[in-house]
Write a protein that holds these residues in place. Sequence first.
Motif, mmCIF file in Angstrom:
data_model
loop_
_atom_site.group_PDB
_atom_site.id
_atom_site.type_symbol
_atom_site.label_atom_id
_atom_site.label_comp_id
_atom_site.label_asym_id
_atom_site.label_seq_id
_atom_site.Cartn_x
_atom_site.Cartn_y
_atom_site.Cartn_z
ATOM 1 N N GLY A 95 13.471 4.738 -32.354
ATOM 2 C CA GLY A 95 14.597 5.067 -31.255
ATOM 3 C C GLY A 95 13.998 5.058 -29.803
ATOM 4 N N ILE A 96 12.644 4.941 -29.669
ATOM 5 C CA ILE A 96 11.854 5.123 -28.412
ATOM 6 C C ILE A 96 11.654 3.646 -27.909
ATOM 7 C CG2 ILE A 96 9.918 5.989 -27.323
ATOM 8 C CD1 ILE A 96 9.727 8.245 -29.257
ATOM 9 N N TYR A 97 11.980 3.583 -26.670
ATOM 10 C CA TYR A 97 11.642 2.202 -25.931
ATOM 11 C C TYR A 97 9.989 1.959 -25.745
ATOM 12 C CZ TYR A 97 16.326 1.999 -24.315
ATOM 13 O OH TYR A 97 17.816 2.145 -24.404
ATOM 14 N N LEU A 98 9.531 0.925 -25.971
ATOM 15 C CA LEU A 98 8.017 0.584 -25.891
ATOM 16 C C LEU A 98 7.546 1.202 -24.629
ATOM 17 C CD1 LEU A 98 5.594 -0.808 -26.801
ATOM 18 C CD2 LEU A 98 6.109 -2.822 -25.628
ATOM 19 N N ARG A 99 7.927 1.164 -23.337
ATOM 20 C CA ARG A 99 7.549 1.879 -22.321
ATOM 21 C C ARG A 99 7.345 3.585 -22.640
ATOM 22 N NH1 ARG A 99 8.763 0.221 -16.352
ATOM 23 N NH2 ARG A 99 7.470 -1.638 -17.368
ATOM 24 N N GLN A 100 8.116 4.083 -23.215
ATOM 25 C CA GLN A 100 8.048 5.320 -23.699
ATOM 26 C C GLN A 100 6.853 5.821 -24.290
ATOM 27 O OE1 GLN A 100 12.105 5.845 -24.590
ATOM 28 N NE2 GLN A 100 12.579 7.320 -22.840
ATOM 29 N N LYS A 101 6.903 4.965 -25.280
ATOM 30 C CA LYS A 101 5.870 4.958 -26.305
ATOM 31 C C LYS A 101 4.333 4.777 -25.731
ATOM 32 C CE LYS A 101 7.807 3.032 -30.579
ATOM 33 N NZ LYS A 101 7.920 1.919 -31.455
ATOM 34 N N ILE A 102 4.326 3.864 -24.747
ATOM 35 C CA ILE A 102 2.722 3.771 -24.086
ATOM 36 C C ILE A 102 2.704 5.007 -23.303
ATOM 37 C CG2 ILE A 102 1.925 2.293 -22.021
ATOM 38 C CD1 ILE A 102 3.307 -0.073 -23.137
ATOM 39 N N HIS A 103 3.719 5.619 -22.477
ATOM 40 C CA HIS A 103 3.600 6.850 -21.816
ATOM 41 C C HIS A 103 3.014 7.808 -22.649
ATOM 42 C CE1 HIS A 103 4.968 5.034 -17.925
ATOM 43 N NE2 HIS A 103 5.850 4.904 -18.401
ATOM 44 N N ILE A 104 3.610 7.954 -23.806
ATOM 45 C CA ILE A 104 3.177 9.202 -24.696
ATOM 46 C C ILE A 104 1.777 8.870 -25.084
ATOM 47 C CG2 ILE A 104 3.559 9.935 -27.156
ATOM 48 C CD1 ILE A 104 6.459 9.503 -26.647
ATOM 49 N N HIS A 105 1.501 7.606 -25.476
ATOM 50 C CA HIS A 105 0.065 7.207 -25.912
ATOM 51 C C HIS A 105 -0.903 7.482 -24.799
ATOM 52 C CE1 HIS A 105 -2.796 5.035 -28.056
ATOM 53 N NE2 HIS A 105 -3.433 4.610 -26.715
ATOM 54 N N THR A 127 -4.178 -5.723 -21.639
ATOM 55 C CA THR A 127 -3.793 -5.853 -23.007
ATOM 56 C C THR A 127 -2.052 -6.328 -22.620
ATOM 57 O OG1 THR A 127 -4.692 -4.195 -23.994
ATOM 58 C CG2 THR A 127 -3.204 -5.058 -25.104
ATOM 59 N N GLU A 128 -1.764 -7.658 -23.492
ATOM 60 C CA GLU A 128 -0.542 -8.142 -23.377
ATOM 61 C C GLU A 128 0.172 -7.811 -24.463
ATOM 62 O OE1 GLU A 128 -0.183 -12.137 -21.674
ATOM 63 O OE2 GLU A 128 -1.107 -11.690 -19.877
ATOM 64 N N LEU A 129 1.543 -7.492 -24.547
ATOM 65 C CA LEU A 129 2.287 -7.329 -25.693
ATOM 66 C C LEU A 129 3.543 -8.190 -25.447
ATOM 67 C CD1 LEU A 129 2.318 -3.620 -25.989
ATOM 68 C CD2 LEU A 129 1.240 -5.216 -27.336
ATOM 69 N N LYS A 130 3.906 -8.861 -26.495
ATOM 70 C CA LYS A 130 5.190 -9.768 -26.263
ATOM 71 C C LYS A 130 6.251 -8.903 -27.093
ATOM 72 C CE LYS A 130 6.747 -14.364 -27.153
ATOM 73 N NZ LYS A 130 6.461 -15.633 -27.835
ATOM 74 N N VAL A 131 7.256 -8.601 -26.277
ATOM 75 C CA VAL A 131 8.455 -7.886 -26.813
ATOM 76 C C VAL A 131 9.785 -8.632 -26.265
ATOM 77 C CG1 VAL A 131 9.885 -5.941 -26.775
ATOM 78 C CG2 VAL A 131 7.289 -5.749 -26.299
ATOM 79 N N GLU A 132 10.853 -9.151 -27.542
ATOM 80 C CA GLU A 132 11.771 -9.899 -27.554
ATOM 81 C C GLU A 132 11.584 -11.043 -26.443
ATOM 82 O OE1 GLU A 132 14.631 -7.036 -26.153
ATOM 83 O OE2 GLU A 132 14.575 -6.172 -28.385
ATOM 84 N N GLU A 133 10.580 -11.649 -26.742
ATOM 85 C CA GLU A 133 10.130 -13.221 -25.789
ATOM 86 C C GLU A 133 9.679 -12.638 -24.310
ATOM 87 O OE1 GLU A 133 10.036 -16.045 -27.461
ATOM 88 O OE2 GLU A 133 10.786 -14.763 -29.259
#
Length: 142
Positions: A95-105, A127-133
């Motif tokens: 349920g956590i957005y990718l941006r929030q996961k990155i901040h936590i990490h 690093t490049e991540l592809k999220v929902e195109e």
Amino acid sequence: MVTTQPKISLSLEAADTTIIHCAGMTGLYMTLKRLEKQYPSSHQRGGRISWFLTADTIELFWQGSDFIALSWLIKESFQLDDTGLINLTGLDNDGIYLRQKIHIHEGICAVFLCHNQFYQAGEIVNTELKVEEKKLSINTNP
């Protein structure tokens, strides 16, 4: 000779408890609540670890080797997801957005790695991540 079951007792009321301890205990509490759902029986857990939780205390109990029980708990608590980001069991990571996961990490890495005398920041890696195109670019220190 009397043998006792291995135990760790933590309390928010302890005289030496700091705000950092409170934060850590909150995370441990959340993790243990989630692990109760995943592994309802202590027989499913390493070292048959079990716990008793109240609003201000955490008590951990296990059988046998401290290493087996506590390493199981640590491995279940902190994992890496498919993108290599830290996944905290106590949180609803889906349920956590990718941006929030990155901040936590990055926050966890900053706290644990920057204060370690053996850690030396390397060059910044893009690093490049592809999220929902959509492509997301992240700059980090390895």
